[in-house]
Design a protein around this motif. Structure first.
Motif, mmCIF file in Angstrom:
data_model
loop_
_atom_site.group_PDB
_atom_site.id
_atom_site.type_symbol
_atom_site.label_atom_id
_atom_site.label_comp_id
_atom_site.label_asym_id
_atom_site.label_seq_id
_atom_site.Cartn_x
_atom_site.Cartn_y
_atom_site.Cartn_z
ATOM 1 N N ALA A 75 0.797 -1.237 0.000
ATOM 2 C CA ALA A 75 0.000 0.000 0.000
ATOM 3 C C ALA A 75 0.828 1.285 0.000
ATOM 4 C CB ALA A 75 -0.961 -0.006 1.194
ATOM 5 N N PRO A 76 1.999 1.347 0.672
ATOM 6 C CA PRO A 76 2.740 2.617 0.673
ATOM 7 C C PRO A 76 3.270 3.031 -0.696
ATOM 8 C CG PRO A 76 3.445 1.215 2.497
ATOM 9 C CD PRO A 76 2.601 0.367 1.593
ATOM 10 N N LEU A 77 3.538 2.071 -1.584
ATOM 11 C CA LEU A 77 4.191 2.380 -2.859
ATOM 12 C C LEU A 77 3.323 3.322 -3.691
ATOM 13 C CD1 LEU A 77 6.658 1.838 -4.655
ATOM 14 C CD2 LEU A 77 5.423 -0.121 -5.619
ATOM 15 N N GLY A 122 2.691 9.748 -3.407
ATOM 16 C CA GLY A 122 4.050 9.964 -3.883
ATOM 17 C C GLY A 122 5.136 9.255 -3.100
ATOM 18 N N PHE A 123 4.777 8.454 -2.087
ATOM 19 C CA PHE A 123 5.808 7.729 -1.330
ATOM 20 C C PHE A 123 6.504 6.747 -2.280
ATOM 21 C CE2 PHE A 123 7.554 4.593 1.643
ATOM 22 C CZ PHE A 123 8.121 5.426 2.600
ATOM 23 N N PRO A 124 7.855 6.722 -2.296
ATOM 24 C CA PRO A 124 8.559 6.004 -3.370
ATOM 25 C C PRO A 124 8.860 4.527 -3.118
ATOM 26 C CG PRO A 124 10.127 7.283 -2.087
ATOM 27 C CD PRO A 124 8.775 7.561 -1.504
ATOM 28 N N LYS A 125 8.572 4.006 -1.939
ATOM 29 C CA LYS A 125 8.965 2.632 -1.603
ATOM 30 C C LYS A 125 7.772 1.826 -1.101
ATOM 31 C CE LYS A 125 13.417 3.134 -2.477
ATOM 32 N NZ LYS A 125 14.165 2.310 -3.445
ATOM 33 N N SER A 126 8.006 0.520 -0.865
ATOM 34 C CA SER A 126 6.925 -0.403 -0.494
ATOM 35 C C SER A 126 6.750 -0.571 1.005
ATOM 36 C CB SER A 126 7.176 -1.776 -1.134
ATOM 37 O OG SER A 126 7.080 -1.669 -2.541
ATOM 38 N N CYS A 174 8.832 8.148 12.161
ATOM 39 C CA CYS A 174 7.962 7.414 11.243
ATOM 40 C C CYS A 174 8.243 7.855 9.811
ATOM 41 C CB CYS A 174 6.486 7.621 11.583
ATOM 42 S SG CYS A 174 5.916 9.336 11.518
ATOM 43 N N HIS A 175 7.745 7.063 8.873
ATOM 44 C CA HIS A 175 7.774 7.372 7.434
ATOM 45 C C HIS A 175 9.180 7.467 6.846
ATOM 46 C CE1 HIS A 175 3.651 9.453 8.295
ATOM 47 N NE2 HIS A 175 3.573 8.130 8.344
ATOM 48 N N GLY A 176 10.148 6.748 7.460
ATOM 49 C CA GLY A 176 11.493 6.700 6.902
ATOM 50 C C GLY A 176 11.490 6.016 5.547
ATOM 51 N N ILE A 177 12.185 6.596 4.584
ATOM 52 C CA ILE A 177 12.228 6.060 3.215
ATOM 53 C C ILE A 177 13.438 5.130 3.074
ATOM 54 C CG2 ILE A 177 12.412 6.634 0.763
ATOM 55 C CD1 ILE A 177 11.231 9.390 1.423
ATOM 56 N N ASP A 181 7.468 -0.777 8.944
ATOM 57 C CA ASP A 181 6.020 -0.560 8.848
ATOM 58 C C ASP A 181 5.523 -1.168 7.538
ATOM 59 O OD1 ASP A 181 3.415 0.367 8.968
ATOM 60 O OD2 ASP A 181 3.972 2.400 9.562
ATOM 61 N N ILE A 182 4.604 -2.124 7.673
ATOM 62 C CA ILE A 182 4.097 -2.890 6.539
ATOM 63 C C ILE A 182 2.597 -2.644 6.381
ATOM 64 C CG2 ILE A 182 3.704 -5.223 5.627
ATOM 65 C CD1 ILE A 182 6.684 -4.554 5.837
#
Length: 260
Positions: A58-60, A64-68, A78-81, A97-98
């Motif tokens: 879902a994060p991908l 605009g979040f670039p990773k999975s 939180c929200h480390g890329i 975080d999954i």
């Protein structure tokens, strides 16, 4: 506040999505070792979700979040890329975080990992943060208020000399990644929305070893860190309010509320 009550079909699909999200954390656990990059952790999780589970990370590309996955190391709240430049070292702590989507429903969970041998002060922060999550879960049932949950978490954190991050919180979840209600990890007992059977949401307390204040990385627009550079920890589960209590969709086998 428009809070959705989930149907029997949605609940069953969320059970499956939650179990799959938990499985990703169990799968990645042995890979969390000194010398691995957070980008490699992301690649392993992405491949597992796509190819083994047939789930959607879902994060991908979410806003605009670039990773999975999110990988938040040490002072990152939180929200480390994930990045090839971020290589884990002995004594680090990391939150992974999954969130997966399966058949249109979300399962969202996160866990803290020690890299190599735990440092005593870091281990205490990680353990107390997990206790805060569990204490919040323990009181979930119809009639409990969101303020009760926030008060319970805040009291346990502050009794142990940690501060609670206020800018980020738990959230409703289902067919939508983030929906109402917001689940704050601080608050006043007896206030806020009253829980009802069929509600689904996350509790995900973020505790700081120092002050509660955080800062957003303006360059990447995502990474949130403690302002004082002290350590931060977070644990998260997705759950359902049942007729007489709670069912934790993302529980792992080593946890007290796991049911096979």
């Amino acid at each position: 506040m428009d809070v959705s009550i989930k149907t029997t079909d949605q609940i069953q699909k969320m059970r499956i999505a939650g179990r799959l999200a938990a499985d990703v954390l169990e799968m990645i656990s042995p890979h969390v070792q000194p010398g691995i990059s957070t980008e490699e952790l992301d690649r392993i999780c992405h491949d597992y979700m796509i190819n083994t589970q047939q789930t959607i990370p879902a994060p991908l590309n979410y806003n605009g979040f670039p990773k999975s996955i999110c990988t938040s190391v040490n002072e990152v709240v939180c929200h480390g890329i994930p990045s090839a430049k971020k290589v884990l070292k002995e004594g680090d702590i990391i939150n992974i975080d999954i969130t997966v989507i399966k058949d249109g429903l979300h399962g969202d969970t996160s866990k803290m990992f020690h890299v190599g041998k735990p440092l005593q002060h870091a281990e205490r922060l990680v353990n107390i943060t997990q206790e805060c999550l569990y204490k919040g879960i323990d009181i979930v049932k119809p009639g409990t208020t969101l303020g009760d949950i926030g008060d319970t978490i805040q009291r346990h954190a502050e009794a142990n000399y940690y501060s609670v991050v206020r800018e980020y919180c738990g959230h409703g979840i289902g067919e939508v990644f983030h929906e109402s209600p917001q689940v704050l990890h601080y608050g006043k007992k007896g206030t806020g929305l009253e829980l009802k059977e069929g509600m689904t949401f996350t509790i995900e307390p973020m505790l700081n070893a120092g002050k509660r204040h955080v800062k957003l990385n303006k360059q990447d627009g995502w990474t949130v860190s403690t302002k004082d550079h002290r350590l931060s920890a977070q644990w998260e589960h997705t759950m359902l309010v049942t007729h007489d209590g709670v069912e934790v969709f993302t529980a792992r086998p080593d946890e007290p509320f796991y049911s096979s």
